[in-house]
Structures are given as structure tokens and as C-alpha cells.
Design an enzyme around this catalytic site. Structure first.
Site, PDB file in Angstrom:
ATOM      1  N   SER A 101       0.844  -1.202   0.000  1.00  0.00           N
ATOM      2  CA  SER A 101       0.000   0.000   0.000  1.00  0.00           C
ATOM      3  C   SER A 101       0.876   1.248   0.000  1.00  0.00           C
ATOM      4  CB  SER A 101      -0.886   0.021   1.252  1.00  0.00           C
ATOM      5  OG  SER A 101      -1.607  -1.174   1.377  1.00  0.00           O
TER       6      SER A 101
HETATM    7  N1  SAH Z   1      -0.252  -4.565   4.262  1.00  0.00           N
HETATM    8  C1  SAH Z   1       0.364  -5.098   3.084  1.00  0.00           C
HETATM    9  C2  SAH Z   1      -0.519  -4.894   1.889  1.00  0.00           C
HETATM   10  C3  SAH Z   1      -0.598  -6.115   1.042  1.00  0.00           C
HETATM   11  S1  SAH Z   1      -1.851  -6.114  -0.189  1.00  0.00           S
HETATM   12  C4  SAH Z   1       1.768  -4.549   2.904  1.00  0.00           C
HETATM   13  O1  SAH Z   1       2.183  -3.691   3.682  1.00  0.00           O
HETATM   14  O2  SAH Z   1       2.456  -4.999   1.993  1.00  0.00           O
HETATM   15  C5  SAH Z   1      -3.133  -7.020   0.609  1.00  0.00           C
HETATM   16  C6  SAH Z   1      -2.863  -8.447   0.921  1.00  0.00           C
HETATM   17  O3  SAH Z   1      -4.080  -9.015   1.403  1.00  0.00           O
HETATM   18  C7  SAH Z   1      -2.436  -9.334  -0.244  1.00  0.00           C
HETATM   19  O4  SAH Z   1      -1.191  -9.883   0.029  1.00  0.00           O
HETATM   20  C8  SAH Z   1      -3.513 -10.407  -0.311  1.00  0.00           C
HETATM   21  O5  SAH Z   1      -3.026 -11.701  -0.649  1.00  0.00           O
HETATM   22  C9  SAH Z   1      -4.046 -10.382   1.102  1.00  0.00           C
HETATM   23  N2  SAH Z   1      -5.379 -10.969   1.296  1.00  0.00           N
HETATM   24  C10 SAH Z   1      -6.478 -10.875   0.509  1.00  0.00           C
HETATM   25  N3  SAH Z   1      -7.502 -11.566   1.049  1.00  0.00           N
HETATM   26  C11 SAH Z   1      -7.034 -12.108   2.218  1.00  0.00           C
HETATM   27  C12 SAH Z   1      -7.597 -12.931   3.225  1.00  0.00           C
HETATM   28  N4  SAH Z   1      -8.864 -13.383   3.176  1.00  0.00           N
HETATM   29  N5  SAH Z   1      -6.823 -13.283   4.271  1.00  0.00           N
HETATM   30  C13 SAH Z   1      -5.536 -12.871   4.366  1.00  0.00           C
HETATM   31  N6  SAH Z   1      -4.940 -12.111   3.436  1.00  0.00           N
HETATM   32  C14 SAH Z   1      -5.687 -11.719   2.371  1.00  0.00           C
END
Ligand code: SAH
Length: 257
Positions: A101
Site C-alpha cells: 500500500s
Molecule cells: N499490508 C500489506 C498490503 C498487502 S496487499 C503490505 O504492507 O504490503 C493485501 C494483501 O491481502 C495481499 O497480500 C492479499 O493476498 C491479502 N489478502 C487478501 N484476502 C485475504 C484474506 N482473506 N486473508 C488474508 N490475506 C488476504
């Protein structure tokens, strides 16, 4: 759910990938800054300082959040080829179709969590993050909350986050592989829940696992209005919902892959 809460709290069992240079006092776990990788050509503290100034000008007022954003080395969470963009206010690919993000939304969500009723009274206790991704936001949260539970559904990213976080040796960050739509009941109740992926409905488990005085911050797709940032406060009298600005998060999906 494949990992128990303690895992892998004991980073120190393994040698850090790079030697710590100094320690920074922190709300939760101390975050040793690690020396800059060679060949990157980035004076990361200075560039990060400018990012923090931009965040402050854009309205982030919490000194704790600005300090955390200035401490965590975002360039360590992105691929080498993207290092020069690490301190721009942009989301970047982290593999498997997912993104880290942008700094302004990470700071915004952290600030919203700190404004929860319970956090204003006694500091931010245990926090659950849905969507670990590369682990960057978990590292920022580790500076603001007493304990951070973060759950990721993609094994490849769960492992990447573990590798990224290892050198920082954050004893208060717990990484889990699992479906965050179910929350993580073993760590509940949470003072804060933050979702880094958005669906068109909020999983009931998230509100169930929130403590009274706790706050949930999550993207949600509203029909016809696109994705917005939603805040839910759990009060002694029930749930209070606020709809904030439009946002763009990757989709929330169920199951482990
Ligand atoms: N906070 C992260 C953002 C990653 S993007 C950072 O700092 O990099 C969001 C993430 O949510 C992705 O990796 C995706 O695989 C995950 N995601 C989506 N649905 C999910 C779920 N049901 N449980 C856990 N992770 C999930």
C-alpha cells in the site's frame, strides 16, 4: 490456520541478515535500523524524512505515526528494481498480483486506529492486520501497538514477509498463514483491526473479534460508489460506522493459496 500465535516471535533465534546499526525506542518492539544495502544509491534516512514531511503536509498529525513512518525502512520491503520508488507515495508490486500500500494510506489507517476510544485511553493494545503482503504495514504497526497479529492467505507472500521482517527482529509481530476473512480468534479481542484488502461485505468475524473501545479500519466496496474506507467503532452500546474517503485496495479473497 497453520501457525500458532507465538510463531515466529523469536526472530533472535536466527542471525539477522544484516547487522543492526542502532536501536530506536518503540511503543511495542524496538526496531533496530539496519545498515543500508550496498549499491542501492539511496540515502534512505534523508529520503524517508522527506516522505514524512509530505505525510505531515498532507494531514497526518500523529507524532507517533510520523515517527513510525520515519523509522521503518520501506525500501527493504520492495524488489531491488523498485528501491528508487520506495519513498514515493505510490503502491508497488510485491509479487503474486499484490501490492504494498502507498505510504499515505498506511499512515492514514494507522492514525485512525490510534484514534480509537480504547487506544486514546491506554495506548494501542493488540492489533490484527488482514493481508500481511510484504510485511511493511505490520512493521509500522509494531511501532504503534503492543502486539501485532498479521495474517496472509498467500503462502508465497507470508514467506516473503517473514524474510523481510527477520532482520528487524520484531518480537511483537506474529505472522500467520490463513484466511483472514475468519479473523484470528485466538488473538481476540483486538484493540484494532486493519484490513489491507477489500470485499463488498465485512466478514462478521472481524466485528465479533473487536474489543469494546476497539476500532476496525477496512476498505469496503459500496454498490455504485466504488471502494471506500470504512471505520467501525465498537462501543458499549453497539457498533458505530463511519464512511470515509474513496480508496483502492486489492480484493479480499477467501481460502489459502
Ligand atoms: N499490508 C500489506 C498490503 C498487502 S496487499 C503490505 O504492507 O504490503 C493485501 C494483501 O491481502 C495481499 O497480500 C492479499 O493476498 C491479502 N489478502 C487478501 N484476502 C485475504 C484474506 N482473506 N486473508 C488474508 N490475506 C488476504
Amino acid at each position: 490456520m497453520q501457525r500458532r500465535p507465538g510463531f515466529p516471535a523469536q526472530w533472535s533465534a536466527k542471525a539477522p541478515a544484516v547487522e543492526p546499526r542502532r536501536s530506536t525506542p518503540a511503543a511495542g518492539g524496538a526496531l533496530p535500523a539496519v545498515s543500508s544495502p550496498t549499491g542501492v544509491g539511496l540515502d534512505s534516512a534523508a529520503v524517508r524524512g522527506r516522505m514524512v514531511q509530505r505525510l505531515a503536509s498532507a494531514g497526518i498529525a500523529s507524532a507517533a505515526v510520523l515517527q513510525a513512518m520515519g523509522t521503518v525502512e520501506r525500501h527493504r520491503f520492495v524488489d531491488t528494481a523498485l528501491v528508487n520508488q520506495a519513498y514515493e507515495d505510490t503502491s508497488l508490486p510485491i509479487g503474486l498480483g499484490q501490492t504494498i500500500s502507498k505510504p499515505s494510506i498506511v499512515a492514514r489507517m494507522c492514525e485512525l486506529l490510534l484514534q480509537a476510544e480504547g487506544a486514546r485511553q491506554g495506548g494501542l493494545g493488540r492489533v490484527l492486520e488482514i493481508g500481511t503482503g510484504c510485511g511493511y504495514q505490520a512493521a509500522v504497526l509494531s511501532q504503534l501497538a503492543r502486539e501485532v497479529y498479521t495474517i496472509e492467505r498467500l503462502r508465497g507472500l507470508h514467506e516473503k514477509a517473514r524474510d523481510n521482517l527477520r532482520p528487524f527482529r520484531l518480537a511483537n509481530v506474529h505472522l500467520m498463514l490463513g484466511d483472514g476473512m475468519l479473523g484470528y480468534p485466538r488473538g481476540a479481542p483486538y484493540a484494532g483491526i486493519i484490513a489491507a484488502a477489500g470485499g463488498d461485505a465485512l466478514p462478521a468475524a472481524w466485528c465479533d473479534q473487536l474489543a469494546v473501545g476497539g476500532r476496525l479500519v477496512a476498505p469496503l466496496a459500496l454498490s455504485g460508489a466504488g471502494q471506500v474506507l470504512l471505520v467501525i467503532d465498537k462501543t458499549p452500546h453497539g457498533l458505530k460506522q463511519s464512511v470515509l474517503e474513496p480508496v483502492h485496495f486489492v480484493p479480499l479473497k477467501s481460502g489459502i493459496a
